[in-house]
Design a protein around this motif. Structure first.
Motif, PDB file in Angstrom:
ATOM      1  N   GLY A 117       0.165  -1.118   0.139  1.00 50.10           N
ATOM      2  CA  GLY A 117       0.016  -0.640   0.092  1.00 50.10           C
ATOM      3  C   GLY A 117       0.767   1.463   0.300  1.00 50.10           C
ATOM      4  O   GLY A 117       0.292   2.465   0.597  1.00 50.10           O
ATOM      5  N   LYS A 132      -1.181   1.966  -2.995  1.00 47.92           N
ATOM      6  CA  LYS A 132      -2.432   2.698  -1.998  1.00 47.92           C
ATOM      7  C   LYS A 132      -4.038   2.264  -2.974  1.00 47.92           C
ATOM      8  O   LYS A 132      -4.084   2.154  -3.959  1.00 47.92           O
ATOM      9  N   ALA A 133      -4.706   2.529  -1.818  1.00 48.21           N
ATOM     10  CA  ALA A 133      -6.139   2.075  -1.987  1.00 48.21           C
ATOM     11  C   ALA A 133      -6.478   3.769  -3.357  1.00 48.21           C
ATOM     12  O   ALA A 133      -5.966   5.301  -2.680  1.00 48.21           O
ATOM     13  N   GLY A 134      -6.640   3.958  -4.197  1.00 46.80           N
ATOM     14  CA  GLY A 134      -7.229   4.394  -5.379  1.00 46.80           C
ATOM     15  C   GLY A 134      -6.570   4.492  -6.406  1.00 46.80           C
ATOM     16  O   GLY A 134      -6.152   5.478  -7.344  1.00 46.80           O
ATOM     17  N   GLY A 143      -8.558  -6.882  -7.832  1.00 48.77           N
ATOM     18  CA  GLY A 143      -9.198  -5.888  -6.666  1.00 48.77           C
ATOM     19  C   GLY A 143      -9.384  -4.371  -7.362  1.00 48.77           C
ATOM     20  O   GLY A 143      -9.633  -3.572  -7.140  1.00 48.77           O
ATOM     21  N   GLU A 189      -8.074   1.491 -11.647  1.00 48.34           N
ATOM     22  CA  GLU A 189      -8.299   2.033 -10.303  1.00 48.34           C
ATOM     23  C   GLU A 189      -8.330   0.789  -8.963  1.00 48.34           C
ATOM     24  O   GLU A 189      -8.783   0.129  -9.153  1.00 48.34           O
ATOM     25  N   ARG A 190      -7.075   0.726  -8.466  1.00 46.98           N
ATOM     26  CA  ARG A 190      -7.069   0.192  -7.274  1.00 46.98           C
ATOM     27  C   ARG A 190      -8.647   0.690  -6.339  1.00 46.98           C
ATOM     28  O   ARG A 190      -8.444   1.586  -5.629  1.00 46.98           O
ATOM     29  N   SER A 191      -9.002  -0.590  -5.855  1.00 52.01           N
ATOM     30  CA  SER A 191     -10.404   0.346  -4.799  1.00 52.01           C
ATOM     31  C   SER A 191     -10.521  -0.072  -3.933  1.00 52.01           C
ATOM     32  O   SER A 191      -9.369  -0.932  -3.491  1.00 52.01           O
TER      33      SER A 191
END
Ligand SMILES: C[S@@+](CC[C@H](N)C(=O)[O-])C[C@H]1O[C@@H](n2cnc3c(N)ncnc32)[C@H](O)[C@@H]1O
Length: 280
Positions: A125, A154-156, A205, A278-280
């Motif tokens: 992350g 990272k998320a997003g 994901g 995009e990484r959710s």
């Protein structure tokens, strides 16, 4: 439906291919081992090559001082552009010790590791973006390659890949005469379709945001440039002739792909596509 290349396209074979052909790649391809894109048709080879990097950077929507991973970085050409012109903190991964040595010798801030992306050992992350230009098709375990991207982002965060794909439903002749030999000669263990990548990305994901087929941007022109440079080299350098065409070079069959790949790209049997997710 994916096309099987060869059971021997494992990591050591891919590393051996790029190490053995190091001089050939640097002399014929230069620091960027990827296709060029022509939107006007008047671009120089350098401008066409650069166009691909600019599209990838735009699709990555890089935040300031972005932490970026360049998967399958080759000679680090993309890493250096992202560091010098976009202010990114870049780490590149390649299987080839020769590529990493040359990339490190160019200076600049990117770090280069000779290590498989599938076992990258990066922390979870922390990355803002993962880019992979024409490298994933070399990997034996695509789902693992995608889950590694999801893990380090990272998320997003964004994953932008450009890769070689088989068309969705190639006929038997296209498979036998074009796709299977291209996969075999190019050291690609499998050549997947775009929909297969999209499904794998979803399972890892990611939410796919953009899929762009580069066929209208004439990537096949790259192979005319490569063939002309290679012909010049072979005509003027006996040592290169002996090395590239000699029976002791296990990669000499790759020369046959110089004809197959542009034909397959022009007909749409082989596709060069960018996917941004995009990484959710
Ligand atoms: C066609 S080159 C592309 C290089 C670079 N992205 C560019 O555009 O110039 C493919 C690259 O993928 C790398 N590669 C293939 N499999 C890999 C793996 N499992 N881990 C890391 N790098 C890999 C090779 O070492 C090589 O650098």
């Amino acid at each position: 439906m994916s096309i099987s290349g060869t059971a021997t396209a494992d990591e050591s074979t891919v590393a051996g291919h790029y190490d053995a052909l190091d001089r050939f790649y640097r002399e014929i391809w230069g620091e960027h081992v990827h296709h060029g894109l022509w939107s006007t048709g008047r671009e120089s080879p350098a401008q066409a090559t650069r166009a691909m990097i600019d599209l990838v950077a735009e699709a990555a929507r890089l935040p300031p001082q972005a932490r970026v991973i360049d998967v399958g970085c080759g000679y680090g050409g993309t890493s250096r552009v992202l560091a010098a012109e976009h202010g990114c903190d870049v780490t590149g991964f390649t299987l080839s010790a020769a590529q990493a040595a040359w990339a490190r010798a160019q200076g600049g801030t990117p770090r280069f590791e000779v290590r498989s992306w599938l076992e990258n050992e990066l922390p979870d992350g922390e990355a803002d973006a993962v880019v992979a230009i024409e490298s994933l098709s070399h990997m034996v375990d695509k789902p693992l390659a995608f889950s590694q991207a999801a893990r380090v982002l990272k998320a997003g965060g964004r994953f932008v890949l450009v890769d070689w794909f088989a068309s969705e439903a190639p006929n038997a002749a296209e498979r036998r005469l074009l796709l299977a030999p291209i996969a075999r000669e190019g050291r690609l263990p499998t050549l997947c379709s775009v929909s297969e990548y999209e499904r794998m990305l979803g399972r890892a994901g990611f939410r796919v945001e953009r899929t762009q087929d580069f066929r209208p941007l004439a990537p096949h022109r790259t192979w005319g440039i490569v063939a002309r440079r290679l012909a010049r080299r072979l005509a003027t350098d006996a040592q290169a002739r002996r090395f590239l065409l000699g029976p002791e070079n296990p990669d000499r069959a790759f020369a046959l792909s110089l004809a197959r790949i542009p034909l397959a790209l022009r007909t749409g049997t082989l596709r060069l596509v960018m996917i941004a997710a995009e990484r959710s």
